[in-house]
Design an enzyme around this catalytic site. Sequence first.
Site, PDB file in Angstrom:
ATOM      1  N   GLY A  72     -32.801   4.011  17.126  1.00 54.06           N
ATOM      2  CA  GLY A  72     -32.041   2.760  17.036  1.00 54.06           C
ATOM      3  C   GLY A  72     -32.613   1.858  15.958  1.00 54.06           C
ATOM      4  O   GLY A  72     -33.372   2.319  15.098  1.00 54.06           O
ATOM      5  N   ASN A  73     -32.244   0.595  15.959  1.00 60.43           N
ATOM      6  CA  ASN A  73     -32.840  -0.364  15.022  1.00 60.43           C
ATOM      7  C   ASN A  73     -32.866  -1.745  15.659  1.00 60.43           C
ATOM      8  O   ASN A  73     -32.389  -1.936  16.771  1.00 60.43           O
ATOM      9  CB  ASN A  73     -32.097  -0.351  13.684  1.00 60.43           C
ATOM     10  CG  ASN A  73     -30.647  -0.739  13.843  1.00 60.43           C
ATOM     11  OD1 ASN A  73     -30.330  -1.856  14.210  1.00 60.43           O
ATOM     12  ND2 ASN A  73     -29.744   0.206  13.602  1.00 60.43           N
TER      13      ASN A  73
END
Length: 402
Positions: free
Chosen positions: A208-209
């Site tokens: 993810g980020n």
Amino acid sequence: MLKGKKIVLGITGSIAAYKSCLIIRQLIKRGAEVQVVITPAGKEFITPITLSALTSKPVISEFFAQRDGTWHSHVDLGLWADAMLIAPATASTIGKMAHGIADNMLITTYLSMKAPVFIAPAMDLDMYAHPSTQQNLRTLQSYGNHIIEPGTGFLASHLEGKGRMEEPEHIVASLEQFFSQQGSMKGNRVLITAGPTYEKIDPVRFIGNYSSGKMGFALAEECARRGADVELVCGPVSASMQTRHPHIHRIDVESARQMHEACQRLFPSMNSAILCAAVADFTPATVAAQKIKRTGDDMVIRLKPNPDIAATLGTIKRPDQTLVGFALETDNEEHNAQAKLQKKNLDFIVLNSLRDPGAGFRTDTNKITIITPDSQTQHPLKPKTEVAADIIDQLEAEMNKK
Ligand code: CTP
């Protein structure tokens, strides 16, 4: 713009309460109707007689008008108003509003308010700068309230001269600007992507980020406020991220591929799209069906490219549609942003530099440069809600050219 508008003016116990008279005069001169709700402390600073003479309406301050059982309905006021303005707003009232402490008529009216709420803080610098007050203001802003202040807003890093109430003419100008934009995008359909994407590794892990979705949500609220119908395609954001406006239709997705599918499906029926999501460029080539176990060896995850949503929409874009992208860069910012603008066939791109403190992911503020094929406009550091207004101003300008 204020003609015929019904404004509830909340007045609290600050020395700046005398300036409320000037606010009332200016609102009435512009054709607005004003109903004053005053706190008990407010009445120590200005008399209800002055206020009712200026507004031609009795001032409301108690729950009960007389001892005969007649009572004032805060619910009715909440439905009657086109806007509520609290000026001056003391630290105490700001704190009570942020926490729902409904111990006077002004706070109950605020809690029942269906219309947009504007708050003009007034207090000395120490009280203003205290983390409690700052946190309460942030809380109120995150609930969609508008803070009106001198300078660049309460999130500015330098506090000098802060806490003083904004001048009456500027307060009234803020309300006018708000109403002038309302409805400017009526009949428009806007697609907005927001938040991160999660790319599955196995049943319990993902890539993810740090994107929070705040910028995309602020853009959605701003478009809806101006009368547009918004399709908000949203990656996995925190549960506290909620849309408020009824004209925002939210579609939750998880992966870049799902976001791509939703956008491809929706875009043909849109007038414009703003691609604000931080989409993963790569995804694991295979997703393990079972949780991957530790073996003691190195672990390698092979990644394959994801579709580029902006580029896909850029290829199917019709001449009547406007497409906006974001570029989050760490170096060679303007050059890279220009290249993305061309490559993805965007009408303009919003550049964030990770080198600017307070810009980018996980902040309430942002500092942007708007780049069109033939212009560059730098904006100062601002709350994301105000940055959204700058971006949507540009979007409206581009759409008007079509
Ligand atoms: N974008 C997208 N789909 C992707 C990747 C990016 O729609 N798979 C959009 C973003 O929402 C943003 C713009 O493209 O509006 C630029 O995103 P960015 O990550 O900065 O650019 P990339 O094209 O991925 O380039 P790079 O990662 O090489 O900087």
